[in-house]
Scaffold this active site. Structure first.
Site, PDB file in Angstrom:
ATOM      1  N   GLU A   1      18.033  -1.440   3.684  1.00 20.28           N
ATOM      2  CA  GLU A   1      18.004  -2.812   3.156  1.00 20.28           C
ATOM      3  C   GLU A   1      17.011  -2.803   2.002  1.00 20.28           C
ATOM      4  O   GLU A   1      15.804  -2.799   2.223  1.00 20.28           O
ATOM      5  CB  GLU A   1      17.557  -3.799   4.252  1.00 20.28           C
ATOM      6  CG  GLU A   1      18.490  -3.873   5.451  1.00 20.28           C
ATOM      7  CD  GLU A   1      19.728  -4.741   5.224  1.00 20.28           C
ATOM      8  OE1 GLU A   1      19.935  -5.203   4.074  1.00 20.28           O
ATOM      9  OE2 GLU A   1      20.479  -4.943   6.182  1.00 20.28           O
TER      10      GLU A   1
ATOM     11  N   CYS B   1      13.226 -10.574  -1.109  1.00 14.84           N
ATOM     12  CA  CYS B   1      14.173  -9.604  -1.675  1.00 14.84           C
ATOM     13  C   CYS B   1      15.378 -10.276  -2.325  1.00 14.84           C
ATOM     14  O   CYS B   1      15.932  -9.750  -3.279  1.00 14.84           O
ATOM     15  CB  CYS B   1      14.632  -8.631  -0.598  1.00 14.84           C
ATOM     16  SG  CYS B   1      15.351  -9.455   0.831  1.00 14.84           S
TER      17      CYS B   1
HETATM   18  P1  NAD Z   1       6.192  -1.473   1.959  1.00 14.24           P
HETATM   19  O1  NAD Z   1       5.254  -0.942   0.933  1.00 14.24           O
HETATM   20  O2  NAD Z   1       5.641  -2.229   3.128  1.00 14.24           O
HETATM   21  O3  NAD Z   1       7.058  -0.231   2.466  1.00 14.24           O
HETATM   22  C1  NAD Z   1       8.073  -0.377   3.428  1.00 14.24           C
HETATM   23  C2  NAD Z   1       7.825   0.607   4.564  1.00 14.24           C
HETATM   24  O4  NAD Z   1       7.922   1.933   4.080  1.00 14.24           O
HETATM   25  C3  NAD Z   1       6.460   0.453   5.200  1.00 14.24           C
HETATM   26  O5  NAD Z   1       6.599   0.424   6.607  1.00 14.24           O
HETATM   27  C4  NAD Z   1       5.710   1.673   4.723  1.00 14.24           C
HETATM   28  O6  NAD Z   1       4.760   2.140   5.655  1.00 14.24           O
HETATM   29  C5  NAD Z   1       6.801   2.694   4.531  1.00 14.24           C
HETATM   30  N1  NAD Z   1       6.470   3.671   3.490  1.00 14.24           N
HETATM   31  C6  NAD Z   1       5.851   3.439   2.305  1.00 14.24           C
HETATM   32  N2  NAD Z   1       5.730   4.587   1.602  1.00 14.24           N
HETATM   33  C7  NAD Z   1       6.290   5.556   2.351  1.00 14.24           C
HETATM   34  C8  NAD Z   1       6.476   6.970   2.157  1.00 14.24           C
HETATM   35  N3  NAD Z   1       6.081   7.595   1.059  1.00 14.24           N
HETATM   36  N4  NAD Z   1       7.098   7.667   3.137  1.00 14.24           N
HETATM   37  C9  NAD Z   1       7.523   7.044   4.258  1.00 14.24           C
HETATM   38  N5  NAD Z   1       7.359   5.714   4.490  1.00 14.24           N
HETATM   39  C10 NAD Z   1       6.748   4.990   3.559  1.00 14.24           C
HETATM   40  O7  NAD Z   1       7.253  -2.461   1.327  1.00 14.24           O
HETATM   41  P2  NAD Z   1       7.958  -2.400  -0.103  1.00 14.24           P
HETATM   42  O8  NAD Z   1       8.827  -1.206  -0.198  1.00 14.24           O
HETATM   43  O9  NAD Z   1       6.991  -2.694  -1.194  1.00 14.24           O
HETATM   44  O10 NAD Z   1       8.900  -3.687   0.087  1.00 14.24           O
HETATM   45  C11 NAD Z   1       9.349  -4.411  -0.990  1.00 14.24           C
HETATM   46  C12 NAD Z   1      10.762  -3.974  -1.338  1.00 14.24           C
HETATM   47  O11 NAD Z   1      11.591  -4.194  -0.211  1.00 14.24           O
HETATM   48  C13 NAD Z   1      11.366  -4.798  -2.458  1.00 14.24           C
HETATM   49  O12 NAD Z   1      12.100  -3.958  -3.302  1.00 14.24           O
HETATM   50  C14 NAD Z   1      12.291  -5.762  -1.727  1.00 14.24           C
HETATM   51  O13 NAD Z   1      13.349  -6.231  -2.502  1.00 14.24           O
HETATM   52  C15 NAD Z   1      12.743  -4.917  -0.597  1.00 14.24           C
HETATM   53  N6  NAD Z   1      13.152  -5.750   0.518  1.00 14.24           N
HETATM   54  C16 NAD Z   1      14.449  -5.717   0.915  1.00 14.24           C
HETATM   55  C17 NAD Z   1      14.869  -6.536   1.955  1.00 14.24           C
HETATM   56  C18 NAD Z   1      16.288  -6.531   2.418  1.00 14.24           C
HETATM   57  O14 NAD Z   1      16.542  -7.065   3.487  1.00 14.24           O
HETATM   58  N7  NAD Z   1      17.237  -5.986   1.683  1.00 14.24           N
HETATM   59  C19 NAD Z   1      13.966  -7.384   2.569  1.00 14.24           C
HETATM   60  C20 NAD Z   1      12.647  -7.380   2.130  1.00 14.24           C
HETATM   61  C21 NAD Z   1      12.250  -6.544   1.118  1.00 14.24           C
END
Ligand code: NAD
Length: 462
Positions: free
Chosen positions: A212, A246
């Site tokens: 997602e 998102c």
């Molecule tokens: P985040 O930084 O919290 O990362 C998400 C998860 O990935 C966390 O649990 C984190 O610990 C893990 N993570 C981070 N780096 C990692 C790595 N190198 N290796 C393994 N795991 C790792 O959140 P984010 O990515 O900044 O979230 C924002 C993004 O998520 C935006 O692009 C947003 O659009 C998207 N998003 C999508 C949805 C959806 O339902 N489609 C919902 C919310 C957010």
């Protein structure tokens, strides 16, 4: 962090799954009820954590996180029996007598990795689907929303046994250790860069993934729309959670005359929803951390601010901000904004809007505010996105019966309601064939005229 760190917990979850206990309707129902109790009995603690991490007011916390989840759970409880019921399938004449059915089977032990922007909802909504489908689960909340992560890690063991649902707190090291283990499904919500890391790790075990992700959700507006209502709806959807959603409308696409007519309505809607001074509004959220605050302020460089623009690093506050005068090469148009900045992008016509939409990959949603059915049809035919929504933005997430998910760069697979249940199930084909009458002999060697007739019958059916 060594791979073995979470092996003991994983073995416990797998033993529980292998015992068969999680397959029953009663177990699934009990887990969903437990999750609902967790949310009901701890709403104050959860609201406090959401306030501390994201400045979310209690109403918004309920609307988009806890009550949202309880509605999802109620929907799952109401439909679980139907979802679990086997679905009959037809068998061709050539294989008769026989019967077949599809049976939703749980996958096993699943890993759910959540982001920080809706830290409760995006962790526990997939959990509800996973439990409804009869799986055990490891949850990895986002370390970027530390208060929410901590309260969930504290609450889950009070409501679930550690061999049913287990929480692993932490960041990259912990997630990397988890990803090295073998799960039966990985459900990841977050950004596209980490999604690649997740998919690569999953490939080592041939583990299926749901991703997602995000993207730039455009909102087309034309003069056939009710502009006052359009502005209200866009302002609510964009500035909810301070733009860190998102599916928030990332930018508006419209002709110059529509933008000129829409602008005063947008400014009025911001005032109506958050008051003259947004900093004082009890309903307006905050930016998650200094890194994202700096990123967003950086994006404002060389953009003409139409309204808003005020910010305060100490309070991680950025006012709802409208900007104009930016082209496709401006940094605001190069990445998902994910904050309270709404660019008003002037295009000459719908064709130019389509070109812009298609240049940004396939977003989670394309929004259009219009009464023109030709425009609706053109957008349907000439754009691709997770969802296509007319005259509303973000609200479609509140419909458990409408699958939610991306396509292409915005992700794969879907969640919510029955779609979520299916994500965490395998639709197993089950076929019953009696020994008598032994009609299968008709299609076995030595081949003769009968098999030819069977083949002709098969082809004729096409
Ligand atoms: P985040 O930084 O919290 O990362 C998400 C998860 O990935 C966390 O649990 C984190 O610990 C893990 N993570 C981070 N780096 C990692 C790595 N190198 N290796 C393994 N795991 C790792 O959140 P984010 O990515 O900044 O979230 C924002 C993004 O998520 C935006 O692009 C947003 O659009 C998207 N998003 C999508 C949805 C959806 O339902 N489609 C919902 C919310 C957010």
């Amino acid at each position: 962090m060594p791979r073995s760190t979470f092996e003991t917990e994983l073995s416990g979850l797998r033993r529980k799954f292998d015992s068969g206990a999680t397959r029953t309707y009663e177990w699934r129902r009990r887990q969903l009820k437990q999750l609902d109790r967790l949310l009901q009995e701890n709403s104050t603690a959860l609201n406090t954590a959401l306030k501390q991490d994201l400045g979310k007011c209690a109403v918004e916390a309920r609307l988009t996180e806890t009550a949202f989840l309880r509605a999802e759970i109620a929907h799952a409880l109401g439909h679980l029996k139907t979802w679990m019921r086997p679905k009959k399938r037809d068998m061709p004449l050539s294989l008769q007598p026989a019967r077949a059915k599809l049976q939703a089977e749980p996958l096993g032990v699943v890993l759910i990795i959540a982001p920080w922007n809706y830290p409760v909802q995006l962790l526990l909504s997939p959990l509800a689907s996973a439990l409804a489908a009869g799986n055990t689960a490891i949850l990895k909340p986002s370390e970027v929303a530390p208060r929410c992560s901590a309260i969930i890690a504290e609450l889950i063991p009070k409501y679930f046994k550690s061999d049913e649902v287990f929480v692993v707190e932490g960041g990259v090291a912990e997630t990397t250790a988890l990803l090295s283990l073998q799960f039966d499904h990985i459900f990841y919500t977050g950004n596209g860069h980490v999604a690649r890391v997740v998919m690569e790790a999953a490939a080592q075990h041939l583990t299926p993934v749901t991703l997602e992700l995000g993207g730039k959700c455009p909102a087309w507006v034309d003069q056939s729309a009710d502009l006052q209502s359009t502005a209200r709806r866009l302002v609510w959807a964009k500035f909810l959670n301070a733009g860190q959603t998102c599916v928030a409308p990332d930018h508006i696409l419209a002709t110059r005359s529509t933008l000129e007519a829409l602008k005063p309505h947008l400014i009025a809607a911001i005032k109506a929803q958050f008051g003259e001074d947004t900093l004082q509004s009890p309903d307006y959220g905050r930016i998650i951390n200094a890194r994202h605050f700096d990123r967003l302020i950086g994006l404002l460089a060389n953009a003409q601010v139409v309204s808003g623009g005020q910010h305060d690093m100490q309070q991680r506050f950025i006012a709802p901000t409208l900007v104009e005068g930016i082209g496709d090469s401006h940094p605001l148009m190069q990445e998902e904004i994910f904050g309270p900045i709404l660019p008003l992008i002037e295009v000459v016509d719908l064709d130019a809007a389509l070109k812009s939409i298609r240049s940004h990959g396939k977003p989670l949603a394309v929004y259009a505010f219009t009464r023109d059915s030709n425009v609706k049809d053109v957008l349907f035919q000439h754009t691709a996105s997770g969802a296509l929504v007319f005259n509303m933005a973000v609200g479609h997430l509140g419909a458990p019966d409408v699958p939610f998910g991306g396509v292409g760069s915005s992700g794969m697979g879907s969640s919510h309601g029955e779609a979520g249940f299916r994500t965490f199930s395998h639709m197993r084909s089950i076929v019953y064939k009696p020994f008598w009458p032994d009609t299968l002999r008709l299609i076995m060697p030595p081949y003769g005229r009968v098999v030819e007739r069977v083949i002709q019958h098969l082809v004729a059916k096409e």
